[in-house]
Enzyme design. Structure first.
Site, mmCIF file in Angstrom:
data_model
loop_
_atom_site.group_PDB
_atom_site.id
_atom_site.type_symbol
_atom_site.label_atom_id
_atom_site.label_comp_id
_atom_site.label_asym_id
_atom_site.label_seq_id
_atom_site.Cartn_x
_atom_site.Cartn_y
_atom_site.Cartn_z
ATOM 1 N N HIS A 45 0.841 -1.198 0.000
ATOM 2 C CA HIS A 45 0.000 0.000 0.000
ATOM 3 C C HIS A 45 0.874 1.245 0.000
ATOM 4 C CE1 HIS A 45 0.896 0.301 4.249
ATOM 5 N NE2 HIS A 45 0.494 -0.948 4.410
ATOM 6 N N THR A 231 -8.533 5.214 2.982
ATOM 7 C CA THR A 231 -9.770 5.514 2.281
ATOM 8 C C THR A 231 -10.897 4.994 3.157
ATOM 9 O OG1 THR A 231 -9.944 3.384 1.170
ATOM 10 C CG2 THR A 231 -8.613 5.063 0.103
#
Length: 405
Positions: A45, A231
């Site tokens: 990520h 997110t």
RNA sequence: GGGUAGGUGCCCGAGUGGUUAAAGGGAGCAGACUGUAAAUCUGCCAACUUCGGUUUACGAUGGUUCGAAUCCAUCCCUGCCCA
């Protein structure tokens, strides 16, 4: 310009153990250095991305990156998450994750001809004999000193298990092992790794009387100090199956003004002159800088074609120019007509639950082709499809395109 | 092992028998305003619902009670002190 200065200028460097020596080292030899990654998921990520940027800059300068995959540490399970012990990961899963990592890393790091290495600490950690290791490196650690480490200080109040306490030692051991195997002289990592890194540096210096260095880079945080890359669904993944290029693009398109320059410097290869120029744009103009940021970062991760598609989709949705083909799409089958829009979108994961969707509609948060949907029971009928697709807007800026399959 | 303080919703944290799906804050979501920004204001924030309700929830399991997050028992976990 030396890499050290490049890294410094771009704002990567948080702390260094021996600035002058490191600077000198970079100039006079090809340095092998390492960064550790825990294979806890099948995708990297954005947090990892920062480390990869550092590696890429270093490799460009001729140094050799070593990606250390924490296969050994992952089998134990890092307890830092606390509440529940991380489930033990099987070797197969770890192996699979390592493969995924490597694929993603290859985009930035050149592994050909030994220009970069990828190794798994399971290769040596799993074979360790407790008594031997204890006698071997135990004497070089002072518990008193370890306890003063910043990373433990906060944990002293909340409780700290030996497993966790031991983590530093394992990491230090890794560094030493890499030093033996590959003449690795430098460990890098996020700034939260500082204590662990200096533990390794000191171990090598004490036990081997050899030079070893450490350097940490800035954590990617927002101007408010929060971790970046979160997110609503969780992490911002590099795997397009987990986070679509469009979503990914949108994330960077939407960073706050104050973070634009920092992101450009850290996450793109644009020359600093350009970074500074873009970062200094004010008011509406800074939107251009955000577009550049979003495009460049998406290009690095997903390639130019995907970046262009994401950009086009964004233009189409927000400026009304360009085509909508690349907007996130939901395909409908004949059987879906007659369903409530609410049920359909909940099924497709647009809403986390029906209640949430219902709430959103009641709060005027959903529209179809720019018409607010106010009826919770709104039914999707085929007649609505005068064009081949319908545009659903959730909240202020999340779009989905409905098409008939 | 002994003593002691605790374990509450995504996180922090109030709540000591009913009016508590549980104060307050943070995070998040939506609306207004804007620049796909920030700040601000407003609303929402367990799930399902025929919108009247229903079902789960205060570490776990049992129990007392018309009624428990709140009382009792046992167990598990954590901090601190002692051994």
């Amino acid at each position: 310009m030396s890499v050290f200065d490049t890294l410094k200028e771009r704002g990567f460097i948080a702390q260094v153990t021996h600035e002058n020596e490191i600077r000198e080292l970079f100039d006079k030899e090809k340095v092998s250095f390492y960064i550790g990654f825990d294979p806890t998921a099948d995708s990297l990520h954005v947090g990892h991305f920062l480390g990869m940027m550092v590696m890429a800059h270093m490799q460009q300068a001729g140094h050799r990156p070593i990606c250390l995959i924490g296969g050994g540490t992952a089998t134990v399970g890092d307890p830092s998450g606390k509440t529940d012990m991380r489930k033990m990961m099987t070797d197969e899963v770890i192996a699979h994750n390592c493969e995924c990592f490597k694929k993603q890393m290859q985009r930035f790091i050149d592994f050909s001809d030994g220009k970069a290495l990828m190794v798994n600490n399971g290769d040596w950690l799993k074979k360790l004999n407790y008594i031997e290791m204890l006698r071997d490196i135990g004497p070089h650690f002072s518990v008193n000193r370890m306890l003063t480490a910043e990373c433990y200080k906060q944990r002293m109040e909340k409780g700290l298990t030996f497993l966790e306490f031991n983590y530093m030692i394992m990491q230090a051991y890794d560094f030493m092992e890499l030093n033996h195997r590959y003449d690795c002289k430098l460990e890098m990592g996020g700034d939260d790794q500082w204590s662990n890194i200096i533990a390794g540096v000191e171990l090598i210096r004490r036990k081997e009387a050899k030079a070893a260095f450490g350097l940490t880079f800035t954590l990617l945080t927002t101007s408010e100090g929060k971790k970046m890359g979160k997110t609503e669904k969780g992490a911002l993944w590099l795997d397009p199956a987990k986070t679509s290029p469009y979503e990914f693009y949108q994330y960077w398109r939407n960073v706050t003004d104050a973070d634009v320059e920092k992101c450009l410097a850290l996450l793109t290869f644009l020359p600093m002159k350009e970074v500074k120029r873009l970062g200094s744009l004010q008011d509406q103009a800074i939107n251009d800088a955000k577009k550049v940021l979003a495009f460049e970062v998406t290009k690095l991760i997903h390639g130019e074609a995907e970046a262009l598609s994401a950009q086009q989709a964004a233009e189409a949705l927000f400026n009304g120019t360009g085509n909508l083909d690349n907007v996130p799409t939901i395909e409908l089958s004949e059987a879906d007509f007659g369903l409530k829009l609410l049920d359909l979108l909940a099924r497709e994961g647009v809403f986390a639950s029906k209640s949430e969707g219902r709430r959103l509609i009641q709060q005027n948060g959903l529209s179809l082709q720019d018409e607010k949907i106010t009826d919770v029971d709104f039914v999707l009928s085929k007649e609505l499809f005068s064009e081949k697709s319908l545009l659903v807007k959730k909240g202020k800026k999340k779009y989905y395109r409905l098409v008939i399959a």
